[in-house]
Design an enzyme around this catalytic site. Structure first.
Site, PDB file in Angstrom:
ATOM      1  N   MET A  29     -18.320 -34.540  15.814  1.00 30.92           N
ATOM      2  CA  MET A  29     -16.944 -34.898  15.434  1.00 30.92           C
ATOM      3  C   MET A  29     -16.035 -33.668  15.504  1.00 30.92           C
ATOM      4  O   MET A  29     -14.958 -33.648  14.915  1.00 30.92           O
ATOM      5  CB  MET A  29     -16.933 -35.505  14.037  1.00 30.92           C
ATOM      6  N   LEU A  32     -16.366 -27.437  15.407  1.00 29.84           N
ATOM      7  CA  LEU A  32     -17.740 -27.011  15.694  1.00 29.84           C
ATOM      8  C   LEU A  32     -18.104 -25.675  15.051  1.00 29.84           C
ATOM      9  O   LEU A  32     -17.257 -24.807  14.870  1.00 29.84           O
ATOM     10  CB  LEU A  32     -17.950 -26.929  17.210  1.00 29.84           C
ATOM     11  N   GLY A  35     -24.160 -24.762  13.612  1.00 30.81           N
ATOM     12  CA  GLY A  35     -25.058 -25.917  13.459  1.00 30.81           C
ATOM     13  C   GLY A  35     -25.005 -26.780  14.712  1.00 30.81           C
ATOM     14  O   GLY A  35     -26.039 -27.161  15.276  1.00 30.81           O
ATOM     15  N   HIS A  36     -23.766 -27.076  15.172  1.00 33.40           N
ATOM     16  CA  HIS A  36     -23.608 -27.869  16.392  1.00 33.40           C
ATOM     17  C   HIS A  36     -24.153 -27.109  17.606  1.00 33.40           C
ATOM     18  O   HIS A  36     -24.812 -27.684  18.471  1.00 33.40           O
ATOM     19  CB  HIS A  36     -22.123 -28.175  16.640  1.00 33.40           C
ATOM     20  N   GLY A 150     -28.862 -33.416  13.959  1.00 31.38           N
ATOM     21  CA  GLY A 150     -29.261 -32.443  12.952  1.00 31.38           C
ATOM     22  C   GLY A 150     -29.971 -33.091  11.774  1.00 31.38           C
ATOM     23  O   GLY A 150     -29.614 -34.192  11.347  1.00 31.38           O
ATOM     24  N   GLU A 151     -30.964 -32.390  11.249  1.00 33.44           N
ATOM     25  CA  GLU A 151     -31.638 -32.874  10.029  1.00 33.44           C
ATOM     26  C   GLU A 151     -30.713 -32.769   8.824  1.00 33.44           C
ATOM     27  O   GLU A 151     -31.020 -33.273   7.760  1.00 33.44           O
ATOM     28  CB  GLU A 151     -32.908 -32.058   9.778  1.00 33.44           C
ATOM     29  N   LYS A 152     -29.592 -32.099   9.002  1.00 34.74           N
ATOM     30  CA  LYS A 152     -28.629 -32.017   7.900  1.00 34.74           C
ATOM     31  C   LYS A 152     -28.219 -33.435   7.465  1.00 34.74           C
ATOM     32  O   LYS A 152     -28.048 -33.717   6.291  1.00 34.74           O
ATOM     33  CB  LYS A 152     -27.406 -31.241   8.348  1.00 34.74           C
TER      34      LYS A 152
HETATM   35  P1  AMP Z   1     -20.810 -33.908  12.848  1.00 32.96           P
HETATM   36  O1  AMP Z   1     -19.872 -33.238  13.790  1.00 32.96           O
HETATM   37  O2  AMP Z   1     -20.705 -33.428  11.445  1.00 32.96           O
HETATM   38  O3  AMP Z   1     -20.796 -35.416  12.986  1.00 32.96           O
HETATM   39  O4  AMP Z   1     -22.263 -33.475  13.302  1.00 32.96           O
HETATM   40  C1  AMP Z   1     -22.710 -33.636  14.610  1.00 32.96           C
HETATM   41  C2  AMP Z   1     -24.178 -33.326  14.665  1.00 32.96           C
HETATM   42  O5  AMP Z   1     -24.387 -31.985  14.246  1.00 32.96           O
HETATM   43  C3  AMP Z   1     -25.019 -34.199  13.718  1.00 32.96           C
HETATM   44  O6  AMP Z   1     -26.220 -34.556  14.379  1.00 32.96           O
HETATM   45  C4  AMP Z   1     -25.258 -33.309  12.553  1.00 32.96           C
HETATM   46  O7  AMP Z   1     -26.435 -33.608  11.835  1.00 32.96           O
HETATM   47  C5  AMP Z   1     -25.377 -31.963  13.255  1.00 32.96           C
HETATM   48  N1  AMP Z   1     -25.129 -30.880  12.314  1.00 32.96           N
HETATM   49  C6  AMP Z   1     -24.053 -30.715  11.520  1.00 32.96           C
HETATM   50  N2  AMP Z   1     -24.203 -29.625  10.739  1.00 32.96           N
HETATM   51  C7  AMP Z   1     -25.413 -29.100  11.047  1.00 32.96           C
HETATM   52  C8  AMP Z   1     -26.154 -27.975  10.582  1.00 32.96           C
HETATM   53  N3  AMP Z   1     -25.689 -27.193   9.616  1.00 32.96           N
HETATM   54  N4  AMP Z   1     -27.370 -27.732  11.127  1.00 32.96           N
HETATM   55  C9  AMP Z   1     -27.872 -28.552  12.099  1.00 32.96           C
HETATM   56  N5  AMP Z   1     -27.220 -29.626  12.581  1.00 32.96           N
HETATM   57  C10 AMP Z   1     -26.012 -29.896  12.065  1.00 32.96           C
END
Ligand code: AMP
Length: 282
Positions: A29, A32, A35-36, A150-152
């Site tokens: 989303m 970035l 993590g991303h 992510g496992e987050k």
């Molecule tokens: P988001 O942009 O928050 O929807 O996240 C996109 C992807 O990045 C999802 O699969 C999340 O689980 C992963 N993600 C977000 N933060 C982290 C992090 N700190 N470590 C690993 N993966 C992450």
């Protein structure tokens, strides 16, 4: 290349990606962070081509204010990706809402064998219908071989695995470890909304998870839960939404420990009005 139109994206991928090549996909989303980037690095180490989507998906937000406040930093996002991934292996899809949803921004309904009723599903009604809707769309237009999550967002990861199995899509779902800030806070786009003091203070969430992990070796689930609740009661500024110990597979909260079962502690806490999420294998 960067696409705003899913039709052009699909056409482009059909031309660009040879039949012998694999596509790794990382949905995001935006806003970035490392993590991303860790997901993208994993994807490019395992696949020939990488597709990244950047889209703040409205149907997965149950709270309008949260959706409005979600950071949108597309130019920085593109620069950050290009720092780590060579452009000949990279395609970015960054659409407007209309390109995805057409006239009606609504989610379809999905059932994920009960995985959707607990934790984030119980606390954010409709959230996983929104997640299912956007992923079904993205998987269709990108047609990846592997997708990286992510496992987050561990519950999301398990739900995506379930969705892919139910629909018999030929996509391998890969879970990647949580990337953390130096003091332990799980990296998140939402961390930007915290004041510098709160961002430091927020390490308490991971500290309490690590304590829970140690305590859990010798104590019951109920006692471990009580410990975390007591820790948060004593810590000013935090509001604990939930701390749940659940089975990794079913995500159902558990009351009794069994040998050889895998458990995880899941936490959501508010600090300065920002909803922070984390989890740990116990
Ligand atoms: P988001 O942009 O928050 O929807 O996240 C996109 C992807 O990045 C999802 O699969 C999340 O689980 C992963 N993600 C977000 N933060 C982290 C992090 N700190 N470590 C690993 N993966 C992450």
């Amino acid at each position: 290349m960067i696409f705003k139109s899913h039709k052009l994206l699909t056409e482009h991928l059909k031309k660009k990606v040879k039949s012998s090549e694999t596509i790794g996909f990382v949905p995001t989303m935006g806003a970035l962070h490392q993590g991303h980037i860790s997901l993208m690095k994993a994807a490019i180490s395992q696949c020939d081509q990488l597709v990244v989507s950047i889209f703040v998906n409205p149907t997965q937000f149950d709270n309008k204010k949260d959706l409005e406040k979600y950071p949108r930093t597309i130019n920085n996002d593109i620069k950050l990706i290009q720092k780590f991934i060579t452009t000949d292996q990279l395609t970015i899809y960054a659409p407007e809402v209309k390109d995805v949803y057409g006239k009606q921004t609504v989610a379809k309904t999905y059932r994920y064998d009960g995985l959707e009723h607990v934790m984030e599903g119980a606390n954010r009604p409709g959230h996983f219908n929104g997640v299912g809707t956007i992923l079904e769309f993205l998987f269709k237009v990108i047609d990846p071989d592997q997708a990286f999550f992510g496992e987050k967002d561990f519950q999301q990861l398990q739900i995506v695995k379930k969705l892919v199995a139910q629909q018999k899509w030929h996509i391998k779902i890969i879970g990647c470890p949580i990337e953390r800030e130096p003091h332990g806070l799980a990296m998140s786009s939402r961390n930007e909304r915290l004041s510098p003091e709160a961002r430091k203070k927020a390490q308490f969430i991971y500290t309490s998870l690590k304590l829970a992990k140690i305590y859990f070796q010798q104590h019951s689930i109920k006692k471990t839960q009580k410990l975390v609740e007591a820790l948060f009661k004593k810590e000013p500024g935090f509001e604990l939404e939930y701390f749940t110990i659940a089975s990794e597979e079913t995500l159902k909260p558990v009351v009794r420990k069994y040998k050889k079962h895998h458990y995880r502690g899941f936490i959501v806490a508010y600090l300065e009005g920002v909803r922070l999420i984390d989890n740990i294998a116990l």
